[in-house]
Write an enzyme that holds these catalytic residues in place. Structure first.
Site, PDB file in Angstrom:
ATOM      1  CG  ASP A  18      -1.672   1.098   1.475  1.00 58.65           C
ATOM      2  OD1 ASP A  18      -2.267   1.662   0.689  1.00 58.65           O
ATOM      3  OD2 ASP A  18      -1.455   1.859   2.486  1.00 58.65           O
ATOM      4  CG  ASP A  52      -1.581   7.841   0.549  1.00 54.36           C
ATOM      5  OD1 ASP A  52      -0.913   8.956   0.636  1.00 54.36           O
ATOM      6  OD2 ASP A  52      -2.229   7.536  -0.230  1.00 54.36           O
TER       7      ASP A  52
END
Length: 215
Positions: A13, A15
Site C-alpha cells: 500500500d 499512504d
C-alpha cells in the site's frame, strides 16, 4: 506467519505504509467535510485506505456527485504535498528488493500517487495498481489480485504491507500474507498479523530460486 516464510513478491500500500500523507489529506478532507456539513471528528478516521469516490459515496449526501467531488479532492491533493514524507527506512528497504518483485497497490489515482511518491522520494515500481485500475476499491481484493497477476505470481506467493483496515481486509481476501505498518497509527491496532513500526533495521534475503525472506 512463520518467521522463515519466503515470498515471490511484496505488495505495498502507499499512504501510511510507504509514505506519510496524513497531514495533507486531513487538511483537504477537513475542508470538504465542513463544506458539506459532515462532522469532521467522526469523518476523518474513515478516509484512510479507500478511494475518494468511495469515501464520498458512503456519506449518502443528497445532490452530491461523488465522481465530480472526488476529482476535485484529487486536484487539491495533487497541489498540496506539504509534509508528505517517506515512512522511516522505506526507501532503503525498497532499494534492497529485486526491482521486478514488488509493486505498489494504492487507493489513490495514478496522478496523485506519483505526486506523493515524488514528494517523499519513493521510486516508481514497474507495477502499480491505482484507483483507476479497479471498479471496486479496498476492502475488495481485486487490486491485490491484479498486482499479483501483473507480477506473474499468485496472491498466495505475496506478502502485503498495509496500514489501514480496508487494505488489511483486501490483502486477506486476496489470499496473501499481511504485515501491518504502524508508523502513522495514533492508537494501538488490533490485528493478528505481524506488526512493524517502520522499515528501519529490516533486511531481505533472496535465495537462488528468487524467493524473498525478511530477516
Amino acid at each position: 506467519m512463520p518467521a522463515n516464510h519466503s515470498y515471490r513478491a511484496f505488495l505495498f500500500d502507499m499512504d501510511g505504509t510507504l509514505l506519510n500523507s496524513i497531514a495533507a489529506a486531513e487538511r483537504i478532507w477537513t475542508r470538504w467535510a465542513m463544506r458539506h456539513g459532515v462532522d469532521v471528528a467522526t469523518f476523518l478516521p474513515t478516509i484512510h485506505g479507500v478511494r475518494a469516490i468511495d469515501t464520498i459515496a458512503r456519506q449518502h449526501l443528497p445532490g452530491v456527485d461523488a465522481q465530480a467531488e472526488s476529482e476535485q479532492i484529487t486536484r487539491e491533493e495533487i497541489e498540496d504535498v506539504e509534509g508528505v514524507v517517506q515512512v522511516p527506512g522505506a526507501l532503503a528497504f525498497l532499494k534492497s528488493l529485486p526491482p521486478t518483485q514488488w509493486a505498489i497497490v494504492t487507493s489513490a489515482p495514478m496522478a496523485l500517487a506519483l505526486r506523493r511518491m515524488e514528494a517523499a522520494g519513493i521510486p516508481r515500481p514497474g507495477v502499480m495498481v491505482t484507483a483507476e485500475d479497479v471498479s471496486d476499491g479496498k476492502p475488495n481484493p481485486a487490486c491485490y489480485r491484479l498486482a499479483a497477476e501483473r507480477l506473474q505470481v499468485t496472491p498466495q506467493e505475496c506478502l502485503v504491507f498495509e496500514d489501514a483496515d480496508a487494505g488489511i481486509k483486501a490483502g486477506e481476501a486476496a489470499g496473501a500474507d499481511v504485515r501491518v505498518v504502524t508508523a502513522t497509527h495514533m492508537h494501538p491496532v488490533d490485528t493478528h498479523h505481524p506488526l512493524i513500526k517502520d522499515y528501519r533495521g529490516l533486511a531481505v534475503e533472496v535465495n537462488e530460486a528468487g524467493l524473498m525472506r525478511i530477516l
